[in-house]
Structure formats: structure tokens, C-alpha cells
Write an enzyme that holds these catalytic residues in place. Structure first.
Site, PDB file in Angstrom:
ATOM      1  N   ASN A  38      41.799  40.844   4.358  1.00 27.45           N
ATOM      2  CA  ASN A  38      42.658  40.200   3.365  1.00 27.45           C
ATOM      3  C   ASN A  38      42.216  40.486   1.933  1.00 27.45           C
ATOM      4  O   ASN A  38      41.097  40.175   1.541  1.00 27.45           O
ATOM      5  CB  ASN A  38      42.655  38.689   3.621  1.00 27.45           C
ATOM      6  CG  ASN A  38      43.856  37.987   3.012  1.00 27.45           C
ATOM      7  OD1 ASN A  38      44.698  38.621   2.371  1.00 27.45           O
ATOM      8  ND2 ASN A  38      43.936  36.689   3.204  1.00 27.45           N
ATOM      9  N   HIS A 123      47.048  23.156  11.033  1.00 29.63           N
ATOM     10  CA  HIS A 123      46.667  22.855   9.661  1.00 29.63           C
ATOM     11  C   HIS A 123      47.637  21.847   9.060  1.00 29.63           C
ATOM     12  O   HIS A 123      48.782  22.184   8.752  1.00 29.63           O
ATOM     13  CB  HIS A 123      46.691  24.121   8.820  1.00 29.63           C
ATOM     14  CG  HIS A 123      45.596  25.076   9.121  1.00 29.63           C
ATOM     15  ND1 HIS A 123      45.078  25.927   8.189  1.00 29.63           N
ATOM     16  CD2 HIS A 123      44.892  25.312  10.258  1.00 29.63           C
ATOM     17  CE1 HIS A 123      44.121  26.657   8.730  1.00 29.63           C
ATOM     18  NE2 HIS A 123      43.993  26.297   9.987  1.00 29.63           N
ATOM     19  N   ARG A 148      43.328  20.177  11.544  1.00 31.61           N
ATOM     20  CA  ARG A 148      42.563  20.278  10.308  1.00 31.61           C
ATOM     21  C   ARG A 148      43.328  19.555   9.206  1.00 31.61           C
ATOM     22  O   ARG A 148      44.536  19.762   9.053  1.00 31.61           O
ATOM     23  CB  ARG A 148      42.345  21.742   9.911  1.00 31.61           C
ATOM     24  CG  ARG A 148      41.303  21.910   8.808  1.00 31.61           C
ATOM     25  CD  ARG A 148      41.179  23.353   8.355  1.00 31.61           C
ATOM     26  NE  ARG A 148      42.181  23.701   7.357  1.00 31.61           N
ATOM     27  CZ  ARG A 148      42.128  24.810   6.612  1.00 31.61           C
ATOM     28  NH1 ARG A 148      41.144  25.679   6.781  1.00 31.61           N
ATOM     29  NH2 ARG A 148      43.061  25.070   5.728  1.00 31.61           N
ATOM     30  N   TYR A 160      42.348  24.631  -2.404  1.00 33.74           N
ATOM     31  CA  TYR A 160      42.362  25.462  -1.202  1.00 33.74           C
ATOM     32  C   TYR A 160      42.902  24.668  -0.013  1.00 33.74           C
ATOM     33  O   TYR A 160      42.579  23.494   0.190  1.00 33.74           O
ATOM     34  CB  TYR A 160      40.952  25.963  -0.860  1.00 33.74           C
ATOM     35  CG  TYR A 160      40.882  26.502   0.542  1.00 33.74           C
ATOM     36  CD1 TYR A 160      41.333  27.784   0.831  1.00 33.74           C
ATOM     37  CD2 TYR A 160      40.429  25.716   1.595  1.00 33.74           C
ATOM     38  CE1 TYR A 160      41.332  28.270   2.118  1.00 33.74           C
ATOM     39  CE2 TYR A 160      40.415  26.191   2.892  1.00 33.74           C
ATOM     40  CZ  TYR A 160      40.863  27.471   3.151  1.00 33.74           C
ATOM     41  OH  TYR A 160      40.874  27.940   4.439  1.00 33.74           O
ATOM     42  N   ASP A 211      37.673  21.691   6.040  1.00 39.62           N
ATOM     43  CA  ASP A 211      37.083  22.911   5.511  1.00 39.62           C
ATOM     44  C   ASP A 211      36.711  22.705   4.050  1.00 39.62           C
ATOM     45  O   ASP A 211      37.579  22.414   3.218  1.00 39.62           O
ATOM     46  CB  ASP A 211      38.096  24.055   5.645  1.00 39.62           C
ATOM     47  CG  ASP A 211      37.539  25.407   5.229  1.00 39.62           C
ATOM     48  OD1 ASP A 211      36.348  25.477   4.877  1.00 39.62           O
ATOM     49  OD2 ASP A 211      38.305  26.393   5.258  1.00 39.62           O
ATOM     50  N   HIS A 213      35.161  25.220   2.421  1.00 40.75           N
ATOM     51  CA  HIS A 213      35.365  26.592   1.934  1.00 40.75           C
ATOM     52  C   HIS A 213      34.247  27.071   1.018  1.00 40.75           C
ATOM     53  O   HIS A 213      34.493  27.634  -0.054  1.00 40.75           O
ATOM     54  CB  HIS A 213      36.728  26.718   1.245  1.00 40.75           C
ATOM     55  CG  HIS A 213      37.391  28.041   1.533  1.00 40.75           C
ATOM     56  ND1 HIS A 213      37.648  28.976   0.570  1.00 40.75           N
ATOM     57  CD2 HIS A 213      37.835  28.575   2.698  1.00 40.75           C
ATOM     58  CE1 HIS A 213      38.222  30.033   1.122  1.00 40.75           C
ATOM     59  NE2 HIS A 213      38.350  29.814   2.407  1.00 40.75           N
ATOM     60  N   GLU A 237      33.558  22.524   8.082  1.00 41.27           N
ATOM     61  CA  GLU A 237      33.559  23.986   8.084  1.00 41.27           C
ATOM     62  C   GLU A 237      33.080  24.555   6.746  1.00 41.27           C
ATOM     63  O   GLU A 237      33.449  24.045   5.682  1.00 41.27           O
ATOM     64  CB  GLU A 237      34.979  24.477   8.379  1.00 41.27           C
ATOM     65  CG  GLU A 237      35.156  25.973   8.353  1.00 41.27           C
ATOM     66  CD  GLU A 237      36.601  26.378   8.519  1.00 41.27           C
ATOM     67  OE1 GLU A 237      36.928  27.531   8.158  1.00 41.27           O
ATOM     68  OE2 GLU A 237      37.416  25.562   9.001  1.00 41.27           O
ATOM     69  N   GLU A 263      33.467  32.616   9.422  1.00 40.26           N
ATOM     70  CA  GLU A 263      34.693  33.414   9.373  1.00 40.26           C
ATOM     71  C   GLU A 263      34.526  34.695   8.557  1.00 40.26           C
ATOM     72  O   GLU A 263      35.270  35.660   8.775  1.00 40.26           O
ATOM     73  CB  GLU A 263      35.859  32.594   8.828  1.00 40.26           C
ATOM     74  CG  GLU A 263      35.782  32.228   7.364  1.00 40.26           C
ATOM     75  CD  GLU A 263      36.960  31.386   6.922  1.00 40.26           C
ATOM     76  OE1 GLU A 263      37.415  31.575   5.781  1.00 40.26           O
ATOM     77  OE2 GLU A 263      37.420  30.529   7.694  1.00 40.26           O
ATOM     78  N   ARG A 284      32.165  30.790  13.886  1.00 40.61           N
ATOM     79  CA  ARG A 284      33.563  31.078  13.617  1.00 40.61           C
ATOM     80  C   ARG A 284      33.866  32.559  13.418  1.00 40.61           C
ATOM     81  O   ARG A 284      34.947  32.929  12.951  1.00 40.61           O
ATOM     82  CB  ARG A 284      34.033  30.286  12.391  1.00 40.61           C
ATOM     83  CG  ARG A 284      33.889  28.780  12.557  1.00 40.61           C
ATOM     84  CD  ARG A 284      34.808  28.025  11.617  1.00 40.61           C
ATOM     85  NE  ARG A 284      36.188  28.256  11.955  1.00 40.61           N
ATOM     86  CZ  ARG A 284      37.064  28.894  11.180  1.00 40.61           C
ATOM     87  NH1 ARG A 284      36.691  29.393  10.014  1.00 40.61           N
ATOM     88  NH2 ARG A 284      38.309  29.055  11.560  1.00 40.61           N
ATOM     89  N   HIS A 313      37.906  31.945  13.677  1.00 42.27           N
ATOM     90  CA  HIS A 313      38.878  32.007  12.587  1.00 42.27           C
ATOM     91  C   HIS A 313      40.219  32.476  13.139  1.00 42.27           C
ATOM     92  O   HIS A 313      40.276  33.342  14.001  1.00 42.27           O
ATOM     93  CB  HIS A 313      38.341  32.984  11.542  1.00 42.27           C
ATOM     94  CG  HIS A 313      39.245  33.257  10.394  1.00 42.27           C
ATOM     95  ND1 HIS A 313      39.618  32.290   9.487  1.00 42.27           N
ATOM     96  CD2 HIS A 313      39.841  34.403   9.978  1.00 42.27           C
ATOM     97  CE1 HIS A 313      40.396  32.823   8.567  1.00 42.27           C
ATOM     98  NE2 HIS A 313      40.550  34.108   8.838  1.00 42.27           N
ATOM     99  N   ASP A 317      45.817  35.835   8.145  1.00 37.22           N
ATOM    100  CA  ASP A 317      45.326  37.169   7.818  1.00 37.22           C
ATOM    101  C   ASP A 317      44.833  37.897   9.062  1.00 37.22           C
ATOM    102  O   ASP A 317      44.393  39.046   8.974  1.00 37.22           O
ATOM    103  CB  ASP A 317      44.235  37.124   6.746  1.00 37.22           C
ATOM    104  CG  ASP A 317      43.014  36.310   7.160  1.00 37.22           C
ATOM    105  OD1 ASP A 317      43.087  35.567   8.140  1.00 37.22           O
ATOM    106  OD2 ASP A 317      41.980  36.416   6.471  1.00 37.22           O
ATOM    107  N   GLU A 340      41.260  28.411  15.898  1.00 35.04           N
ATOM    108  CA  GLU A 340      42.181  28.149  14.788  1.00 35.04           C
ATOM    109  C   GLU A 340      43.513  28.850  15.056  1.00 35.04           C
ATOM    110  O   GLU A 340      43.541  29.977  15.548  1.00 35.04           O
ATOM    111  CB  GLU A 340      41.580  28.654  13.481  1.00 35.04           C
ATOM    112  CG  GLU A 340      42.461  28.402  12.259  1.00 35.04           C
ATOM    113  CD  GLU A 340      41.831  28.884  10.966  1.00 35.04           C
ATOM    114  OE1 GLU A 340      42.285  28.458   9.898  1.00 35.04           O
ATOM    115  OE2 GLU A 340      40.861  29.678  11.029  1.00 35.04           O
ATOM    116  N   TRP A 403      35.415  30.564  -4.389  1.00 34.41           N
ATOM    117  CA  TRP A 403      36.776  30.167  -4.028  1.00 34.41           C
ATOM    118  C   TRP A 403      36.785  29.629  -2.592  1.00 34.41           C
ATOM    119  O   TRP A 403      37.393  28.641  -2.296  1.00 34.41           O
ATOM    120  CB  TRP A 403      37.748  31.358  -4.107  1.00 34.41           C
ATOM    121  CG  TRP A 403      39.104  30.958  -3.654  1.00 34.41           C
ATOM    122  CD1 TRP A 403      40.002  30.176  -4.322  1.00 34.41           C
ATOM    123  CD2 TRP A 403      39.731  31.260  -2.398  1.00 34.41           C
ATOM    124  NE1 TRP A 403      41.137  29.966  -3.570  1.00 34.41           N
ATOM    125  CE2 TRP A 403      40.981  30.636  -2.364  1.00 34.41           C
ATOM    126  CE3 TRP A 403      39.327  31.997  -1.282  1.00 34.41           C
ATOM    127  CZ2 TRP A 403      41.870  30.729  -1.293  1.00 34.41           C
ATOM    128  CZ3 TRP A 403      40.198  32.085  -0.215  1.00 34.41           C
ATOM    129  CH2 TRP A 403      41.446  31.469  -0.210  1.00 34.41           C
TER     130      TRP A 403
END
Length: 403
Positions: A38, A123, A148, A160, A211, A213, A237, A263, A284, A313, A317, A340, A403
Site C-alpha cells: 500500500n 471494523h 474492532r 485513524y 488499534d 496504530h 493492537e 502487520e 499479525r 492483518h 490493501d 481481520e 501515522w
């Protein structure tokens, strides 16, 4: 034995970019492998076309392990997301070919089914807690056993995991990276009320996941995990960036909330210390970014020794080719935890017709030979590549952040 006669890279963008490797053999059998990275898709395209494909022609397609070692050790420059995504595409396509030649679904070649289906999580997100809970209830009504939950953070314009659609979320959203603003302090104040509302509305028979992130320091992650313990999260996560694997030791000292990470891992070496020291509960890593089915099985085997389960994951993507490969892996591996699952758009599903299915919170790869996924090349050609970057984060004072 089937000999590889050609290998072609197909790039298509039915709502988002996907990179697919199609390996063809003199037996008239072909296999598909996902090579999507991605935001850096064309780097893998070049790696495949310029450096990998010429080395495949004439090789025995059944020699999956030998070809994996050839591409990994033979490059000298090992690991990394571009290299391992390219290797994964080859490996996945070869497993697809082997299944078709054997007239068996890939999971049967991996030892057969260890379960009737793979539990997946959806999600649920929203601009605020109320909207997130409303969407979570919608997922529960569809039979999801794991959800999630992500919610907008008061005082931040974007966050996010929060999308404009109940089902579809694609963070790679612009021709140049979108710049978002982040505040850990505001975020930390928002998560406990989210879980409190979720438990009140959803009860205790649904697994709740969250998550962060990669945005917290280890001590911040320890504090959040401890604060969430009364609500029994299934996992927290990506609590902190995992380049320093020892960082998770500090989190472990402060919370019993289960931890999941991986991930963005590319090999067993990224996870080795975390697994051996039992610093995580779920790994993951996924098929496309961790060297394919062959290498992901090694990671899972190591994890099984330390009672660490898989939680691959599965965002959008990953193309349907990778989603299918993940499900064949999931249904066969003994230490499976959860998968996921983010739904693809109707356009993507049309380009990649597939045999896998969802029912009552579980997914099954189907019983078609190979992976059970195809690629409509005529339709794929109608969706040309469109450059799209993942966003970047800055703190409120302008400092570039995770991010």
C-alpha cells in the site's frame, strides 16, 4: 512436472490499487499471487518485472521451497517490505498452481482443516462514540463474534480507523500524502469511555478489539492497557512501534491486556524476540508482506511453541487473492486466533471472483482447487493504476509523528 513458461504482473485499481502476479505453466495451469504494498505498489512491480520474473522462467513450479530460498538467499539483500512482498507473490501463486494440479484446495495441502471456519473481526467506527456503537450493533446483528471499535477523538479533525462508510475504509486517499494532526493526550481520554459504552451496548459475548496504530510510547501503552482491563479487550493492537522489540517488555510490566502486533513485519526475524520472550499474544504478520504462505507457516510454528496465536492483518490493501491465501492458512494452522476482515468493494469482487464466504462470524476459503480466486483481466484493464499515498501525522505543534 509443470514448468513455468511466463510470469506477468497485473496492476489494477477497482477502487484501490492491487498488484497481482500471474504465473503460467506448460501444463496449462496458472496461479495468482498478491504483491500489493500500500502506497509503494510500483516499487514491487519493478522488483518483480526487472529482477524476479526473469529468474522464474523454466523452473519447476512444484519446487516451492527451493524457489523461495532462491529468491530470499539469492538476492543477498534480504528482507524488507518490497523484497518480501515480491517473494510472497511468487510463493502464493505456486501454492495456487500446486492445489490446481492436485485438484485440492490449498488448505488440504497444508494438512487439512483444523477448524470449521476462521473467526473474523469487522471494523466498527464512527465520528463519535454513539455512531461507533451503532455500527458495532450492526456488525453484531450480522453474526460477528469479534468487532474492532475505533471512534473519532474530540478535538481532532480526523483519526485513524474512522471512515465515511460503515463497511469500506481506504486510508490511501490522495495523490500526495494527506497530513493529519494527532494528540496522544486527547486520544487517551477517549478510549475508556468508548469501551465502557461498547460493553454496555454489546454485552460480554462479543470480543472487542482496538488499534492504537503505533502511536503510543511503551509507558503510555501500559497505562491504556491497564485502564482497559475492566472491559476485557480481546487485544490492544500495535501499541507502540515494534522496531525495538524490547519496548513490549515495559508494556507487559504494567498490564494484562493481550497485545497484538506485526502487520508491517516482513520476516520471522521481526517477530522472533517478541515471540520467544512471550511479549505478545497475537502475531499479525500476513501472507503478502511476510514472504507468502511458506514463510508465514514458519512464523506460526515458532509462535505455537510459546502459546502465541495468529491474528493476520486483513485490511483492504490485501487483494482477494491474499484474503483467500490467509483463509487457507487460518483454517489449517493449529494456533489460529482471529482473522481481520474488511470487505472489498463490489468492483474489486468483480475483478477477483472468489470462493471464500462469510457466515455467522466465520469465514471459509471454499473447496475449489488451489486458492479459489481468479482474476478477470479484461475487467481489470478498465481500472488503471492511480497513485495513492497513505497519510502522515503531525503533532499539534507540527512535529512529524507516527501515522
Amino acid at each position: 512436472m509443470p514448468k513455468i513458461t511466463s510470469a506477468r504482473v497485473i496492476v489494477t485499481c477497482p477502487g484501490r490499487n492491487f498488484v497481482t502476479l500471474k504465473i503460467e505453466t506448460d501444463a496449462g495451469v496458472y496461479g495468482l499471487g498478491d504483491a500489493t504494498l500500500n502506497g509503494r505498489e510500483l516499487a514491487v512491480v519493478s522488483y518483480l518485472e526487472d529482477h524476479v520474473v526473469p529468474c522464474l522462467i523454466g523452473r519447476d513450479a512444484h519446487r516451492i521451497e527451493d524457489i523461495w530460498q532462491y529468491l530470499y538467499k539469492g538476492a543477498y539483500w534480504r528482507r524488507g517490505p518490497v523484497t518480501m512482498s515480491a517473494i510472497a507473490a511468487v510463493d502464493t501463486a505456486l501454492w495456487d498452481i500446486k492445489g490446481k494440479v492436485a485438484n485440492l484446495p490449498v488448505y488440504q495441502l497444508l494438512g487439512g482443516a483444523s477448524r470449521e471456519g476462521a473467526m473474523v473481526y469487522g471494523h466498527a467506527n464512527g465520528k463519535d462514540i454513539a455512531e461507533t456503537i451503532d455500527n458495532a450493533l450492526h456488525y453484531k446483528e450480522q453474526g460477528y463474534k469479534a468487532i474492532r471499535i475505533q471512534s473519532g477523538v474530540p478535538g481532532l479533525a480526523s483519526t485513524y480507523g474512522v471512515s465515511k462508510d460503515r463497511y469500506f475504509y481506504e486510508p490511501a486517499d490522495a495523490d500526495l500524502p494527506t497530513e493529519n494532526v494527532w494528540s496522544t493526550e486527547k486520544y487517551m481520554r477517549s478510549v475508556v469511555p468508548l469501551f465502557e459504552a461498547a460493553r454496555e451496548a454489546l454485552g460480554w459475548d462479543v470480543h472487542l478489539l482496538h488499534d492504537t496504530h503505533h502511536r503510543l510510547t511503551p509507558i503510555e501503552a501500559g497505562r491504556l492497557g491497564k485502564d482497559l482491563e475492566p472491559y476485557r479487550p480481546f487485544w490492544l493492537e500495535d501499541a507502540t512501534p515494534a522496531e525495538n522489540q524490547d519496548a513490549f517488555r515495559l508494556i507487559r510490566q504494567h498490564t494484562t491486556t493481550p497485545l497484538a502486533v506485526g502487520e508491517i513485519f516482513n520476516s520471522i526475524w521481526d517477530a522472533k524476540g517478541l515471540i520467544e520472550n512471550q511479549l505478545i499474544d497475537y502475531i499479525r504478520a500476513t501472507v503478502v508482506h511476510a514472504g507468502g504462505i511458506t514463510h508465514l507457516r514458519r512464523i506460526a510454528a515458532l509462535a505455537d511453541l510459546y502459546q502465541v496465536r495468529t491474528g493476520c492483518h486483513g485490511a483492504t490493501d490485501l487483494s482477494p487473492v491474499c484474503m483467500a491465501a490467509a483463509l487457507h492458512f487460518d483454517i489449517s494452522v493449529p494456533n489460529f486466533g482471529v482473522q481481520e476482515y474488511m470487505r472489498h468493494t463490489a468492483e474489486t469482487d468483480a475483478v477477483f471472483p472468489h470462493a471464500y464466504s462469510f457466515s455467522d462470524g466465520l469465514m471459509h476459503p471454499g473447496d475449489k482447487p488451489g486458492l479459489g480466486v481468479d482474476l478477470d483481466e479484461v475487467l481489470a484493464a478498465q481500472y488503471p493504476y492511480k497513485r495513492a499515498f497513505l497519510p502522515v501525522n503531525r503533532l499539534e505543534d507540527g512535529t512529524l509523528f507516527n501515522w
